[in-house]
Design a protein around this motif. Structure first.
Motif, PDB file in Angstrom:
ATOM      1  N   ILE A   1      34.877 -20.754 -17.012  1.00  0.00           N
ATOM      2  CA  ILE A   1      33.900 -21.842 -17.129  1.00  0.00           C
ATOM      3  C   ILE A   1      33.979 -22.762 -15.914  1.00  0.00           C
ATOM      4  CG2 ILE A   1      33.217 -23.874 -18.457  1.00  0.00           C
ATOM      5  CD1 ILE A   1      34.184 -22.456 -20.981  1.00  0.00           C
ATOM      6  N   ARG A   2      35.218 -23.122 -15.524  1.00  0.00           N
ATOM      7  CA  ARG A   2      35.396 -23.985 -14.362  1.00  0.00           C
ATOM      8  C   ARG A   2      34.733 -23.352 -13.134  1.00  0.00           C
ATOM      9  NH1 ARG A   2      40.910 -24.029 -13.807  1.00  0.00           N
ATOM     10  NH2 ARG A   2      41.021 -24.627 -16.005  1.00  0.00           N
ATOM     11  N   GLU A   3      34.977 -22.061 -12.984  1.00  0.00           N
ATOM     12  CA  GLU A   3      34.393 -21.318 -11.864  1.00  0.00           C
ATOM     13  C   GLU A   3      32.866 -21.347 -11.916  1.00  0.00           C
ATOM     14  OE1 GLU A   3      36.018 -19.693  -9.475  1.00  0.00           O
ATOM     15  OE2 GLU A   3      34.234 -18.748  -8.568  1.00  0.00           O
ATOM     16  N   ARG A   4      32.318 -21.152 -13.101  1.00  0.00           N
ATOM     17  CA  ARG A   4      30.856 -21.143 -13.228  1.00  0.00           C
ATOM     18  C   ARG A   4      30.266 -22.506 -12.920  1.00  0.00           C
ATOM     19  NH1 ARG A   4      28.850 -17.582 -18.456  1.00  0.00           N
ATOM     20  NH2 ARG A   4      30.085 -15.716 -18.063  1.00  0.00           N
ATOM     21  N   VAL A   5      30.881 -23.549 -13.440  1.00  0.00           N
ATOM     22  CA  VAL A   5      30.379 -24.906 -13.194  1.00  0.00           C
ATOM     23  C   VAL A   5      30.400 -25.196 -11.692  1.00  0.00           C
ATOM     24  CG1 VAL A   5      30.850 -27.371 -13.501  1.00  0.00           C
ATOM     25  CG2 VAL A   5      31.004 -25.831 -15.459  1.00  0.00           C
TER      26      VAL A   5
ATOM     27  N   HIS B   1      33.221 -27.915 -22.897  1.00  0.00           N
ATOM     28  CA  HIS B   1      33.357 -27.631 -21.477  1.00  0.00           C
ATOM     29  C   HIS B   1      32.217 -26.717 -21.020  1.00  0.00           C
ATOM     30  CE1 HIS B   1      36.162 -26.105 -18.003  1.00  0.00           C
ATOM     31  NE2 HIS B   1      35.144 -26.784 -17.558  1.00  0.00           N
ATOM     32  N   ALA B   2      31.867 -25.742 -21.845  1.00  0.00           N
ATOM     33  CA  ALA B   2      30.803 -24.794 -21.506  1.00  0.00           C
ATOM     34  C   ALA B   2      29.453 -25.494 -21.375  1.00  0.00           C
ATOM     35  CB  ALA B   2      30.736 -23.672 -22.536  1.00  0.00           C
ATOM     36  N   THR B   3      29.201 -26.487 -22.212  1.00  0.00           N
ATOM     37  CA  THR B   3      27.907 -27.181 -22.149  1.00  0.00           C
ATOM     38  C   THR B   3      27.754 -27.945 -20.833  1.00  0.00           C
ATOM     39  OG1 THR B   3      28.701 -29.187 -23.245  1.00  0.00           O
ATOM     40  CG2 THR B   3      27.837 -27.432 -24.649  1.00  0.00           C
ATOM     41  N   GLU B   4      28.874 -28.166 -20.159  1.00  0.00           N
ATOM     42  CA  GLU B   4      28.816 -28.817 -18.843  1.00  0.00           C
ATOM     43  C   GLU B   4      27.934 -28.018 -17.883  1.00  0.00           C
ATOM     44  OE1 GLU B   4      29.855 -31.653 -17.918  1.00  0.00           O
ATOM     45  OE2 GLU B   4      29.936 -31.615 -15.731  1.00  0.00           O
ATOM     46  N   MET B   5      27.908 -26.684 -18.049  1.00  0.00           N
ATOM     47  CA  MET B   5      27.036 -25.863 -17.198  1.00  0.00           C
ATOM     48  C   MET B   5      25.588 -26.301 -17.358  1.00  0.00           C
ATOM     49  SD  MET B   5      28.620 -21.999 -17.603  1.00  0.00           S
ATOM     50  CE  MET B   5      28.590 -21.920 -19.398  1.00  0.00           C
ATOM     51  N   PHE B   6      25.158 -26.508 -18.601  1.00  0.00           N
ATOM     52  CA  PHE B   6      23.803 -26.994 -18.852  1.00  0.00           C
ATOM     53  C   PHE B   6      23.643 -28.411 -18.306  1.00  0.00           C
ATOM     54  CE2 PHE B   6      22.785 -24.048 -22.603  1.00  0.00           C
ATOM     55  CZ  PHE B   6      21.785 -23.409 -21.919  1.00  0.00           C
ATOM     56  N   ALA B   7      24.666 -29.224 -18.505  1.00  0.00           N
ATOM     57  CA  ALA B   7      24.580 -30.638 -18.123  1.00  0.00           C
ATOM     58  C   ALA B   7      24.377 -30.790 -16.615  1.00  0.00           C
ATOM     59  CB  ALA B   7      25.835 -31.379 -18.581  1.00  0.00           C
TER      60      ALA B   7
ATOM     61  N   ARG C   1      20.824 -29.997 -15.927  1.00  0.00           N
ATOM     62  CA  ARG C   1      20.016 -31.079 -16.490  1.00  0.00           C
ATOM     63  C   ARG C   1      19.960 -32.291 -15.560  1.00  0.00           C
ATOM     64  NH1 ARG C   1      21.241 -33.686 -22.477  1.00  0.00           N
ATOM     65  NH2 ARG C   1      19.747 -35.413 -22.408  1.00  0.00           N
ATOM     66  N   GLY C   2      21.125 -32.702 -15.084  1.00  0.00           N
ATOM     67  CA  GLY C   2      21.173 -33.862 -14.200  1.00  0.00           C
ATOM     68  C   GLY C   2      20.421 -33.623 -12.897  1.00  0.00           C
ATOM     69  N   TRP C   3      20.628 -32.434 -12.345  1.00  0.00           N
ATOM     70  CA  TRP C   3      19.967 -32.115 -11.072  1.00  0.00           C
ATOM     71  C   TRP C   3      18.451 -32.026 -11.239  1.00  0.00           C
ATOM     72  CZ3 TRP C   3      17.082 -27.908  -9.276  1.00  0.00           C
ATOM     73  CH2 TRP C   3      16.918 -27.812  -7.881  1.00  0.00           C
ATOM     74  N   LEU C   4      18.008 -31.361 -12.307  1.00  0.00           N
ATOM     75  CA  LEU C   4      16.567 -31.258 -12.563  1.00  0.00           C
ATOM     76  C   LEU C   4      15.959 -32.657 -12.725  1.00  0.00           C
ATOM     77  CD1 LEU C   4      16.517 -28.270 -15.114  1.00  0.00           C
ATOM     78  CD2 LEU C   4      15.657 -28.225 -12.756  1.00  0.00           C
ATOM     79  N   ALA C   5      16.648 -33.501 -13.478  1.00  0.00           N
ATOM     80  CA  ALA C   5      16.136 -34.859 -13.706  1.00  0.00           C
ATOM     81  C   ALA C   5      16.006 -35.612 -12.383  1.00  0.00           C
ATOM     82  CB  ALA C   5      17.052 -35.615 -14.667  1.00  0.00           C
ATOM     83  N   THR C   6      16.978 -35.412 -11.505  1.00  0.00           N
ATOM     84  CA  THR C   6      16.920 -36.075 -10.194  1.00  0.00           C
ATOM     85  C   THR C   6      15.680 -35.650  -9.419  1.00  0.00           C
ATOM     86  OG1 THR C   6      19.327 -36.216 -10.075  1.00  0.00           O
ATOM     87  CG2 THR C   6      18.129 -36.402  -7.996  1.00  0.00           C
ATOM     88  N   GLN C   7      15.400 -34.342  -9.414  1.00  0.00           N
ATOM     89  CA  GLN C   7      14.214 -33.852  -8.693  1.00  0.00           C
ATOM     90  C   GLN C   7      12.939 -34.396  -9.324  1.00  0.00           C
ATOM     91  OE1 GLN C   7      15.439 -32.499  -6.090  1.00  0.00           O
ATOM     92  NE2 GLN C   7      17.418 -32.415  -7.152  1.00  0.00           N
TER      93      GLN C   7
ATOM     94  N   LEU D   1      15.002 -31.670 -19.679  1.00  0.00           N
ATOM     95  CA  LEU D   1      15.407 -30.932 -20.870  1.00  0.00           C
ATOM     96  C   LEU D   1      14.323 -29.956 -21.299  1.00  0.00           C
ATOM     97  CD1 LEU D   1      17.252 -33.191 -23.474  1.00  0.00           C
ATOM     98  CD2 LEU D   1      18.025 -31.086 -22.386  1.00  0.00           C
ATOM     99  N   HIS D   2      13.082 -30.392 -21.175  1.00  0.00           N
ATOM    100  CA  HIS D   2      11.966 -29.515 -21.524  1.00  0.00           C
ATOM    101  C   HIS D   2      11.981 -28.257 -20.660  1.00  0.00           C
ATOM    102  CE1 HIS D   2       7.859 -28.495 -22.862  1.00  0.00           C
ATOM    103  NE2 HIS D   2       7.673 -28.098 -21.613  1.00  0.00           N
ATOM    104  N   LEU D   3      12.193 -28.454 -19.373  1.00  0.00           N
ATOM    105  CA  LEU D   3      12.216 -27.319 -18.444  1.00  0.00           C
ATOM    106  C   LEU D   3      13.385 -26.374 -18.764  1.00  0.00           C
ATOM    107  CD1 LEU D   3      11.137 -25.853 -16.017  1.00  0.00           C
ATOM    108  CD2 LEU D   3      12.153 -27.578 -14.519  1.00  0.00           C
TER     109      LEU D   3
END
Lengths: 188, 188
Positions: B59-63, B122-128, B131-137, B152-154
């Motif tokens: 998970i750490r690696e994926r994040v 910890h796994a949901t951090e991948m989504f998070a 999410r944060g990056w998409l929101a920034t854009q 979140l919709h996207l």
DNA sequence: GTCTATATTTGGATAGAC
DNA sequence: GTCTATCCAAATATAGAC
């Protein structure tokens, strides 16, 4: 009139159904089902010859249950658009379970796909039944060509909502997106 | 310069990562990883003290991998809208794997949720991170108030597409819906 | 039909030789 | 650091008493 043995069989299937939903198929052991259903482990094999066999019964039961539900909706709801909205309303009606355990259809298909399980294709029948019914309703709204495309789109939207609501344990998100789905249906 | 031990550790993580994606976490045994990575079962415990520990490393690696990817996109793609489209393009770029194995993020979160696994959050951090990056854009496109809602919709749309494409093993559906997502991004 | 053993296999984890 | 051998627990499945 059902015999006693059939009632026990039915209780096994219902218990397994719920546990498969909450814990997943692989992660649910015979002991889990036996304890929850209140019967001895060994007694399972009088009703089912394997765990795969219980899964098959659970899927058959779910497919039948979905079919029955849709038949009832057809009888109770005259307007195709309102039928589609009834479908979208599953999300809000089941919001608690969905936030906790996700979609019973999608999560099982996803799991069985990874297991390369012999009953994986059988499980996708649950989706296929919804797909066909949704397409029928959409066709009645005048979308002759792309009814199936729109049906898949609707299924897909609902599926994404359940997965994210589950991942983030977020019922507010779920309600908001369910409302968006209703607006999409209105615009059809 | 990396030592040999670290290379082996890295190979274990990469092998586990791929097997967890293709077979699921629970369904992947130490033997599976050992065979695929070409090392003895007993040698695992020199690098990881438990299977949970390997999962944590995966998970750490994926994040980290997701974070790196987004940093690269920020550097390479100046326009926020094109960045969003780059995100949507993951779907078509990975269409083969997605149709076969689903979304690596979503399917892991769904599984760990059902297992009530200690590393689920910890796994949901991948989504998070997405999410944060998409929101920034999206915020940079002028959506100050509802950037997170739209992000979140996207995410949710993309997630539904992967799940259905996987269930029906349907790459055509995936491409069609990915194109719909691009149109949605254009309309933002 | 239902239960209590128990067989069998698998998988996670450890010990210790090298 | 790496391997072989092995332990232990859990899970599926079976045998056979009642």
């Amino acid at each position: 009139m059902k015999e006693k043995g059939q009632l026990i069989r039915q209780r096994i299937v219902e218990t397994a159904d719920e546990l498969f939903y909450r814990q997943g198929y692989n992660h649910t052991s015979f002991s889990d089902i036996a304890d929850a259903a209140g019967i001895a482990r060994g007694n399972f094999y009088y009703y089912f010859k394997s765990k795969d066999d219980i899964l098959a019964a659970v899927i058959r039961e779910r497919v039948e249950s979905i079919r029955d539900m849709l038949v009832n909706w057809d009888a109770e709801i005259p307007e195709p658009r309102n039928r589609l909205k009834r479908y979208a309303a599953i999300l809000t009606n089941m919001q608690g379970d969905i936030a906790q355990y996700g979609c019973p259809v999608g999560s099982l298909c996803t799991e069985l796909s990874k297991l390369e399980h012999m009953h994986y294709e059988h499980a996708t029948e649950m989706f296929a039944v919804f797909r066909g019914w949704l397409a029928t309703q959409i066709r009645q709204l005048g979308h002759d060509e792309d009814a199936d495309v729109l049906a898949l789109h609707l299924l897909s939207r609902a599926q994404g909502i359940t997965t994210m609501a589950n991942a983030f344990r977020d019922s507010e998100f779920l309600k908001r997106e369910a409302h968006e789905l209703e607006k999409w249906i209105d615009a059809l």
